[in-house]
Structures are given as structure tokens and as C-alpha cells.
Design an enzyme around this catalytic site. Structure first.
Site, short mmCIF file in Angstrom:
data_model
loop_
_atom_site.label_atom_id
_atom_site.label_comp_id
_atom_site.label_asym_id
_atom_site.label_seq_id
_atom_site.Cartn_x
_atom_site.Cartn_y
_atom_site.Cartn_z
N SER A 86 0.86 -1.18 0.00
CA SER A 86 0.00 0.00 0.00
C SER A 86 0.89 1.23 0.00
O SER A 86 2.00 1.20 0.55
CB SER A 86 -0.89 0.00 1.25
OG SER A 86 -1.54 1.26 1.40
N TYR A 94 -1.66 -1.18 10.43
CA TYR A 94 -1.82 -1.49 9.00
C TYR A 94 -0.62 -0.99 8.21
O TYR A 94 -0.07 -1.70 7.36
CB TYR A 94 -3.11 -0.85 8.49
CG TYR A 94 -3.35 -1.00 7.01
CD1 TYR A 94 -3.84 -2.19 6.49
CD2 TYR A 94 -3.11 0.05 6.12
CE1 TYR A 94 -4.07 -2.34 5.12
CE2 TYR A 94 -3.33 -0.08 4.76
CZ TYR A 94 -3.82 -1.28 4.27
OH TYR A 94 -4.05 -1.42 2.92
N ALA A 120 2.36 -3.26 8.75
CA ALA A 120 2.22 -4.52 8.02
C ALA A 120 2.52 -4.33 6.54
O ALA A 120 3.24 -5.14 5.92
CB ALA A 120 0.82 -5.08 8.22
#
Length: 259
Positions: free
Chosen positions: A153, A166, A169
């Protein structure tokens, strides 16, 4: 302007290629499954959302594309994931493409994070990507090679501050990609990472695309168009196909030019 599957690039090497997609029932994963099936790939996808998955299978069948197989799987349970990989290979043959798409970007603040929540976020967003790669490796090796596409991401590149677990990760997945690419490369297994920007899935639009979100896109994205699941799927198709045979250990950013 999302683009039409039928008018996109066709990759002959993907026809009948055995493909395994995680988190394929909705959002970006739904687009991935649809696009691989349109290429004629032999797709198995896993998810916990059985109703959405079964509806997707029927929709693809109605379009006349290759029909995917759905296996319900909680990716936090690694034994279930391993069993699903083996079941897909037993039915269709050696898995040549793995797309580690599944994840969840629930928002949270540092002061609210417990040890249990942190471990859960790692299990949901990171751990299964490694164990899926571990599970498909023997099949790819014995078949002469394959392509693993991990999903990161841009949140860790831009330093988003509303989901630190998040972001951690997703940053780790880039490191995982580099490590696996180096180790598996001699077996002609390519490993790359796709970093999506803000993709207009149904969930994203419903939860976060308010007036402030629209302004953020206008301010930070170079291109004026919205990013949709097909935009991500088209990059993944390229990385799965033989056209990208010498691409490995790389991050491929698809974000409309987010700055």
C-alpha cells in the site's frame, strides 16, 4: 472511467494458467478474479465472505468467462490456507500465479491499540502472505517457475497516521517481497509487490469518501480520474503473465500519482 475487461490487453500466457487469489470476494480482489477469468485462467480464490463469493462466481459464469472456484477460508488460520492451496493444485494442477491480495485497513489510533489487536492486524495483513508463498513454492518450482504478486500500500510511503498497525504490516510486505524474490529467484519464481493508492471500492466509498476525502484526492493525486479495482487488476495481470518474465523484487505503484 474504469475501463472494460473485454477491451483490455490479452495475455496468451495466462490462458489456463492456474491462479490462486486471496480475498477475492469483494473490492480489489473481486476485480482481480474477474480479470483473470476473462483471460481464461484457471482461478481459485479464497475469502470468508461466502455469499459475496458465490454471487461473484455466478456473475462471471453469466458473462461466459472461465468459471472460478471459491473455497471459504479464514486466512488467519494457516492450516485452512494450506489446505486450500493443496486443494486448488489437486484440482487444476500446479499453481503458477499467487496473488496475495487479502487485507483490511481498519482505522485506529496508537493509544487504542492492544497487544491482541496488533497481533490480529499482523495476521490479517501480513502473516498469510508469507505462508501462502511458502505453500505454493513447491508447485511453482516443480512447474519450472511462477509469479507471486504481493499487495502492499502507498500508506507506508506517504506515512498515513490513522492506522499505524496497518501501515507497519504493509511496509513489511515490501521487505518480504525482496527477501522472497532473492531466495526463490533461482527457481524462476518471480516475486513483486503492487502498491495501490486510494481505490474506489464499495467499502472505501461507503466509509471514507466524504467531502474531506474528495478534497484530499484533488489535492494529492496528480491525475484527476478516480482509481478503481480494474486499474489495479491490469497491473497484476502484467506481473502474472510471461510479458513481465524479467521483473522481480520490485514495487509497482498504481496510485494516480499520489504526492
Amino acid at each position: 472511467m474504469q475501463g472494460d475487461i473485454e477491451n483490455g490487453a490479452v495475455y496468451p500466457s495466462l490462458k489456463d494458467r492456474v491462479t490462486f487469489v486471496t480475498g477475492g470476494a469483494s473490492g480489489i480482489g473481486e476485480g482481480l478474479v474477474e480479470h483473470f477469468c476473462a483471460q481464461g485462467a484457471r482461478v481459485t480464490f479464497v475469502d470468508i465472505a461466502a455469499n459475496a463469493a458465490e454471487a461473484l462466481v455466478e456473475r462471471i459464469k453469466d458473462k461466459g468467462h472461465a468459471v472460478p472456484r471459491f473455497i471459504r477460508c479464514d486466512l488467519k488460520q494457516i492450516d485452512q490456507l494450506r489446505a486450500a492451496v493443496d486443494e486448488a493444485a489437486k484440482r487444476d494442477g500446479p499453481i503458477r500465479v499467487l496473488v496475495n491480495n487479502a487485507g483490511n485497513d481498519d482505522r485506529h489510533r496508537t493509544e487504542d491499540v492492544t497487544v491482541e489487536y496488533w497481533d490480529d492486524r499482523m495476521a490479517v495483513n501480513l502473516r498469510h502472505q508469507f505462508f501462502a508463498a511458502q505453500a505454493v513454492r513447491p508447485y511453482m518450482r516443480d512447474a519450472g517457475g511462477g509469479s507471486i504478486v504481493n499487495f502492499g500500500s502507498i500508506t507506508w510511503l506517504v506515512g498515513d497516521g490513522d492506522c499505524p498497525a496497518y501501515v507497519t504490516a504493509k511496509a513489511s510486505i515490501s521487505g518480504l517481497t525482496r527477501a522472497l524474490a532473492r531466495e526463490l529467484g533461482p527457481e524462476r519464481i518471480r516475486v513483486n509487490c503492487v502498491l495501490p493508492g486510494w481505490v474506489m471500492t464499495e467499502r472505501q466509498v461507503k466509509l471514507w469518501l466524504d467531502e474531506a476525502g474528495e478534497k484530499q484526492i484533488a489535492d494529492r493525486q496528480c491525475l484527476p480520474d478516480r482509481l478503481y479495482p480494474p486499474d489495479i487488476a491490469r497491473m497484476v495481470l502484467f506481473l502474472a503473465a510471461d510479458d513481465s518474465r524479467m521483473c522481480s523484487s520490485q514495487n509497482f505503484i498504481v496510485d494516480g500519482g499520489w504526492v
